[in-house]
Design a protein around this motif. Structure first.
Motif, PDB file in Angstrom:
ATOM      1  N   ARG A 168       0.823  -1.219   0.000  1.00  0.00           N
ATOM      2  CA  ARG A 168       0.000   0.000   0.000  1.00  0.00           C
ATOM      3  C   ARG A 168       0.850   1.259   0.000  1.00  0.00           C
ATOM      4  O   ARG A 168       0.379   2.331  -0.380  1.00  0.00           O
TER       5      ARG A 168
ATOM      6  N   PHE B  43      -0.756   4.244  -1.958  1.00  0.00           N
ATOM      7  CA  PHE B  43      -1.270   5.393  -1.219  1.00  0.00           C
ATOM      8  C   PHE B  43      -0.303   6.568  -1.360  1.00  0.00           C
ATOM      9  O   PHE B  43       0.867   6.393  -1.667  1.00  0.00           O
TER      10      PHE B  43
ATOM     11  N   SER C  53       2.370   6.076   3.359  1.00  0.00           N
ATOM     12  CA  SER C  53       2.144   4.766   3.965  1.00  0.00           C
ATOM     13  C   SER C  53       1.319   4.892   5.242  1.00  0.00           C
ATOM     14  O   SER C  53       1.521   5.807   6.045  1.00  0.00           O
TER      15      SER C  53
ATOM     16  N   GLU D 297      -5.700  -9.111   3.461  1.00  0.00           N
ATOM     17  CA  GLU D 297      -6.798  -8.410   4.143  1.00  0.00           C
ATOM     18  C   GLU D 297      -7.624  -9.388   4.969  1.00  0.00           C
ATOM     19  O   GLU D 297      -8.039  -9.080   6.102  1.00  0.00           O
TER      20      GLU D 297
END
Length: 248
Positions: free
Chosen positions: A91, A95, A98, A140
């Motif tokens: 990510r 993103f 972070s 996830e």
């Protein structure tokens, strides 16, 4: 007379993704390019820092790492532990900044991956992109189970569940089985995974050992009663989704 060189063994990431999809040779070639920038890091080295922009991601080839959130008072919550074949900080390149930190638990070997590597690979190999999306979705799903460990399972159940999850993940990349696995995590790591003190972790492990379920000693997890530990944790591997390729 010279002999032909042996085919190199599949990387841990390749073995992991193969649990979801059979990748054609062209996709495997692109995946191999993700490993061009090999890096070596010492224990406790920070690979990703929370709040920092434009960071690299990594593919862990050897060793263990942890992802964590640090509270203002210094308390740490480990949200996941990474083993060979896992992405580190994926990510952090998607993103703007972070949302977590990543630190080496042991000496590690990892391949640095840039956003340009991912975008180029996804454009040329949609099947590989689907496999990496599966890996991210699986991560996830594991974090969801870790939330249940923190909120609803007893500390013994949570410990049992976490140790069994590690066994399943390591088995996928050839590093563990139902008898046990080498584990470099300290009681302080386990405390930060389960949200308890290191002293309490010691008590939990002692109780599980005295019940004849599992022994964690000298860097080795040994399952003394694998079925009993599965029953205690109500452990079901369905959320790991690694029972065989879905796409062929």
């Amino acid at each position: 007379m010279p002999t032909a060189s042996a085919t190199p063994p599949p990387s841990p990431l390749m073995r992991k993704l193969s649990a979801f999809v059979a990748l054609p040779e062209a996709d495997l070639d692109i995946l191999a390019r993700f490993h061009r920038r090999r890096r070596f890091f010492a224990p406790d080295h920070g690979l990703v820092e929370e709040g920092q922009p434009r960071q690299s991601a990594f593919i862990l080839a050897a060793g263990w790492a942890s992802s964590y959130k640090l509270q203002p008072d210094g308390r740490r919550q480990i949200v996941d532990v990474q083993v060979p074949g896992d992405f580190l900080g994926l990510r952090s390149i998607l993103f703007r900044a972070s949302d977590h930190s990543v630190e080496a638990v042991t000496p590690i070997e990892a391949s640095e991956v840039l956003i340009s590597d991912l975008l180029d690979g996804f454009e040329k190999a949609p099947r590989l992109a689907t496999a990496i999306l599966w890996a991210a979705s699986r991560d996830e799903a594991m974090v969801v189970e870790h939330l249940v460990n923190l909120g609803r399972r007893s500390t013994e159940e949570g410990m049992a569940h976490f140790l069994l999850e590690l066994a399943a993940r390591l088995k996928l990349v050839g590093l563990g089985d139902e008898t046990g696995y080498d584990c470099p995590l300290t009681q302080y790591h386990l405390a930060d995974v389960l949200g308890v003190s290191a002293v309490h972790v010691n008590r939990i492990l002692r109780r599980l050992r005295e019940r004849g379920l599992v022994t964690f000693q000298d860097g080795r997890v040994r399952f003394d009663d694998f079925a009993g530990l599965v029953e205690l944790a109500a452990f079901d591997t369905c959320y790991l989704d690694q029972d065989g390729p879905i796409l062929r």
